[in-house]
Design an enzyme around this catalytic site. Structure first.
Site, mmCIF file in Angstrom:
data_model
loop_
_atom_site.group_PDB
_atom_site.id
_atom_site.type_symbol
_atom_site.label_atom_id
_atom_site.label_comp_id
_atom_site.label_asym_id
_atom_site.label_seq_id
_atom_site.Cartn_x
_atom_site.Cartn_y
_atom_site.Cartn_z
ATOM 1 N N HIS A 169 -9.890 1.260 4.438
ATOM 2 C CA HIS A 169 -8.643 1.421 5.180
ATOM 3 C C HIS A 169 -8.888 2.383 6.346
ATOM 4 O O HIS A 169 -9.660 3.340 6.212
ATOM 5 C CB HIS A 169 -7.547 1.955 4.254
ATOM 6 C CG HIS A 169 -6.202 1.930 4.896
ATOM 7 N ND1 HIS A 169 -5.812 2.878 5.813
ATOM 8 C CD2 HIS A 169 -5.173 1.052 4.798
ATOM 9 C CE1 HIS A 169 -4.587 2.590 6.238
ATOM 10 N NE2 HIS A 169 -4.178 1.482 5.631
ATOM 11 N N GLY A 226 2.589 -1.210 4.408
ATOM 12 C CA GLY A 226 2.740 0.186 3.999
ATOM 13 C C GLY A 226 4.204 0.584 3.966
ATOM 14 O O GLY A 226 4.917 0.341 2.991
ATOM 15 N N SER A 263 2.596 -2.267 10.479
ATOM 16 C CA SER A 263 4.033 -2.285 10.791
ATOM 17 C C SER A 263 4.717 -3.624 10.489
ATOM 18 O O SER A 263 5.642 -4.012 11.207
ATOM 19 C CB SER A 263 4.278 -1.873 12.242
ATOM 20 O OG SER A 263 3.878 -0.531 12.436
ATOM 21 N N GLY A 281 1.746 2.080 10.889
ATOM 22 C CA GLY A 281 2.755 3.133 10.812
ATOM 23 C C GLY A 281 3.390 3.487 12.152
ATOM 24 O O GLY A 281 4.038 4.523 12.277
ATOM 25 N N GLU A 288 -6.223 -4.861 10.347
ATOM 26 C CA GLU A 288 -5.212 -3.826 10.533
ATOM 27 C C GLU A 288 -5.545 -3.025 11.792
ATOM 28 O O GLU A 288 -6.254 -2.012 11.723
ATOM 29 C CB GLU A 288 -5.196 -2.882 9.331
ATOM 30 C CG GLU A 288 -4.772 -3.541 8.043
ATOM 31 C CD GLU A 288 -4.050 -2.538 7.151
ATOM 32 O OE1 GLU A 288 -2.896 -2.819 6.797
ATOM 33 O OE2 GLU A 288 -4.617 -1.491 6.839
ATOM 34 N N GLU A 322 -7.269 4.773 7.495
ATOM 35 C CA GLU A 322 -7.018 6.196 7.186
ATOM 36 C C GLU A 322 -8.205 6.808 6.450
ATOM 37 O O GLU A 322 -8.501 7.989 6.606
ATOM 38 C CB GLU A 322 -5.710 6.329 6.387
ATOM 39 C CG GLU A 322 -4.503 6.078 7.289
ATOM 40 C CD GLU A 322 -3.292 5.490 6.598
ATOM 41 O OE1 GLU A 322 -3.225 5.517 5.352
ATOM 42 O OE2 GLU A 322 -2.405 4.982 7.315
ATOM 43 N N ASN A 343 0.867 -1.175 0.000
ATOM 44 C CA ASN A 343 0.000 0.000 0.000
ATOM 45 C C ASN A 343 0.907 1.228 0.000
ATOM 46 O O ASN A 343 1.488 1.579 1.023
ATOM 47 C CB ASN A 343 -0.891 -0.029 1.253
ATOM 48 C CG ASN A 343 -1.798 1.187 1.339
ATOM 49 O OD1 ASN A 343 -1.861 1.994 0.410
ATOM 50 N ND2 ASN A 343 -2.493 1.325 2.452
ATOM 51 N N TRP A 344 1.026 1.864 -1.163
ATOM 52 C CA TRP A 344 1.940 3.014 -1.276
ATOM 53 C C TRP A 344 1.335 4.284 -0.669
ATOM 54 O O TRP A 344 2.011 5.294 -0.583
ATOM 55 C CB TRP A 344 2.284 3.259 -2.751
ATOM 56 C CG TRP A 344 3.259 2.288 -3.322
ATOM 57 C CD1 TRP A 344 4.029 1.387 -2.632
ATOM 58 C CD2 TRP A 344 3.607 2.120 -4.708
ATOM 59 N NE1 TRP A 344 4.822 0.675 -3.508
ATOM 60 C CE2 TRP A 344 4.585 1.107 -4.775
ATOM 61 C CE3 TRP A 344 3.185 2.730 -5.896
ATOM 62 C CZ2 TRP A 344 5.151 0.695 -5.995
ATOM 63 C CZ3 TRP A 344 3.745 2.315 -7.100
ATOM 64 C CH2 TRP A 344 4.712 1.311 -7.151
ATOM 65 N N LYS A 345 0.068 4.245 -0.336
ATOM 66 C CA LYS A 345 -0.611 5.434 0.215
ATOM 67 C C LYS A 345 -0.343 6.641 -0.689
ATOM 68 O O LYS A 345 -0.252 6.483 -1.895
ATOM 69 C CB LYS A 345 -0.180 5.656 1.669
ATOM 70 C CG LYS A 345 -0.355 4.380 2.509
ATOM 71 C CD LYS A 345 -0.256 4.584 3.975
ATOM 72 C CE LYS A 345 -0.482 3.254 4.680
ATOM 73 N NZ LYS A 345 -0.456 3.351 6.116
HETATM 74 P P1 PGA Z 1 2.281 0.157 7.755
HETATM 75 O O1 PGA Z 1 0.918 0.425 6.985
HETATM 76 O O2 PGA Z 1 2.881 -1.093 7.204
HETATM 77 O O3 PGA Z 1 3.130 1.381 7.481
HETATM 78 O O4 PGA Z 1 1.938 0.025 9.197
HETATM 79 C C1 PGA Z 1 0.032 -0.638 6.712
HETATM 80 C C2 PGA Z 1 -1.246 -0.112 6.134
HETATM 81 O O5 PGA Z 1 -1.685 0.969 6.521
HETATM 82 O O6 PGA Z 1 -1.866 -0.752 5.255
#
Ligand code: PGA
Length: 255
Positions: free
Chosen positions: A98, A235, A214, A180, A174, A100, A6-8
Site C-alpha cells: 500500500h 478506505g 477516494s 484520501g 491506487e 502508505e 481498508n480500515w487502515k
Molecule cells: P481512500 O483510501 O478510499 O480513503 O482514498 C483507499 C486506500 O488507501 O486503499
C-alpha cells in the site's frame, strides 16, 4: 468482482460490533456471494481474530485481509507479523505494498515482491497495490512507475505458477494523489493502466485489476467497466457501513 474495505489504523472492538450490526441488517450477502461478488474487510492486526469470530457468529459471508505482513518467515523481527500467523488466525489474504506503507515505512518494490511470494506459498490471497504520485504523473512517467512496481512482483508470481501455485493475485491501482483526497481517477485512466498491464505482463495481471482512491457512492458507478475493473479497494467511504450498503446497492442492487 471483489470489494475491499481498508480500515487502515481505525476501529475498536465496539466500533467493529456496531459496523457488523449495521451490515447484518442487509439480507442479500449470500445472494451477492453466490453471484461471485466477494467482500473483504481489512482490519488492523489486533482485530483479525475478533473480526473472524464476529463474522462467523453472524453468518456473514465476508472475508478477512490483513493490511500488511512481514517478508521473513519467522524469528527475531520485533513488532512484525508473519504469513504463517495470519494463516493460523484464519485470514484469507493480505494487502501488500500500500502506498502508505511505501511512503511512511520505506517499503520497497523488492520487499513487496518477497512478501507476495511468501503469501502465495502459504495460501494467502495477495492484493498488491501500486500507483504513481502526482509528481510522477506530471512528469509523464506513470507507465514506468507501474512497470517498476508490478514487475518484480509479477516475476515472483510467475515462479509460483511454475511451482503449481494457482492462487489468484489482485493488483490494486491506487494513484497516490487519489488516496484520501476526494479526487478520483477517471475510467480512462484505469483503461490506460489495464492496457499497459496487458501489454507488459499479459492477460492474467490485467484481469486482476482493482481500483482504489477516494471511491465513494457517487463515484463508484462511473469507475466500473466490465472487463477492465475487477473490483475496488475503499478506505474512507468504507469506514461507514451505510456507505458499504449504498455502494453494494448501486453496483449489484438489481436482483
Ligand atoms: P481512500 O483510501 O478510499 O480513503 O482514498 C483507499 C486506500 O488507501 O486503499
Amino acid at each position: 468482482m471483489l470489494l475491499i474495505a481498508n480500515w487502515k489504523m481505525n476501529m475498536t472492538r465496539n466500533a467493529i460490533t456496531s459496523y457488523l450490526d449495521a451490515l447484518s441488517g442487509e439480507d442479500r450477502w449470500a445472494v451477492w456471494r453466490d453471484r461471485g461478488i466477494r467482500f473483504f474487510l481489512a482490519p488492523p492486526y489486533p482485530y483479525l481474530e475478533f473480526l473472524g469470530d464476529q463474522l462467523r457468529s453472524r453468518n456473514l459471508p465476508i472475508g478477512i485481509l490483513a493490511q500488511n505482513m512481514c517478508a521473513f518467515e519467522k524469528g527475531a523481527y520485533t513488532g512484525e507479523v508473519s504469513a504463517a500467523m495470519l494463516k493460523d488466525l484464519g485470514v484469507d489474504g493480505v494487502l501488500l505494498g500500500h502506498s502508505e506503507r511505501r511512503q511512511y515505512f520505506g517499503e520497497t518494490d523488492s520487499a513487496v515482491a518477497e512478501k507476495t511470494s511468501r503469501a502465495l506459498s502459504l495460501g494467502l490471497l495477495p492484493v498488491v497495490c501500486f500507483g504513481e504520485t502526482w509528481e510522477e504523473r506530471e512528469a509523464g512517467s506513470c507507465s514506468e512507475v507501474w512497470t517498476r512496481q508490478v514487475g518484480p512482483v509479477w516475476e515472483r508470481v510467475v515462479k509460483a505458477r511454475s511451482e503449481g501455485i494457482g492462487i489468484p493475485v489482485y493488483w490494486a491501482y491506487e494513484p497516490v494523489w487519489a488516496i484520501g483526497t476526494g479526487r478520483t481517477a477517471v475510467l480512462d485512466d484505469i483503461r490506460e493502466v489495464s492496457r499497459h498491464l496487458r501489454k507488459d505482463f499479459g492477460e492474467e495481471v490485467a484481469s486482476g485489476l482493482l481500483y482504489g482512491g477516494s471511491v465513494n457512492d457517487d463515484s463508484v458507478s462511473g469507475l466500473c467497466e466490465k472487463g477492465t475493473v475487477h473490483g475496488f479497494l475503499v478506505g474512507t467511504a468504507f469506514l461507514e457501513p451505510k456507505c458499504v450498503l449504498r455502494i453494494f446497492d448501486r453496483l449489484f442492487g438489481s436482483r
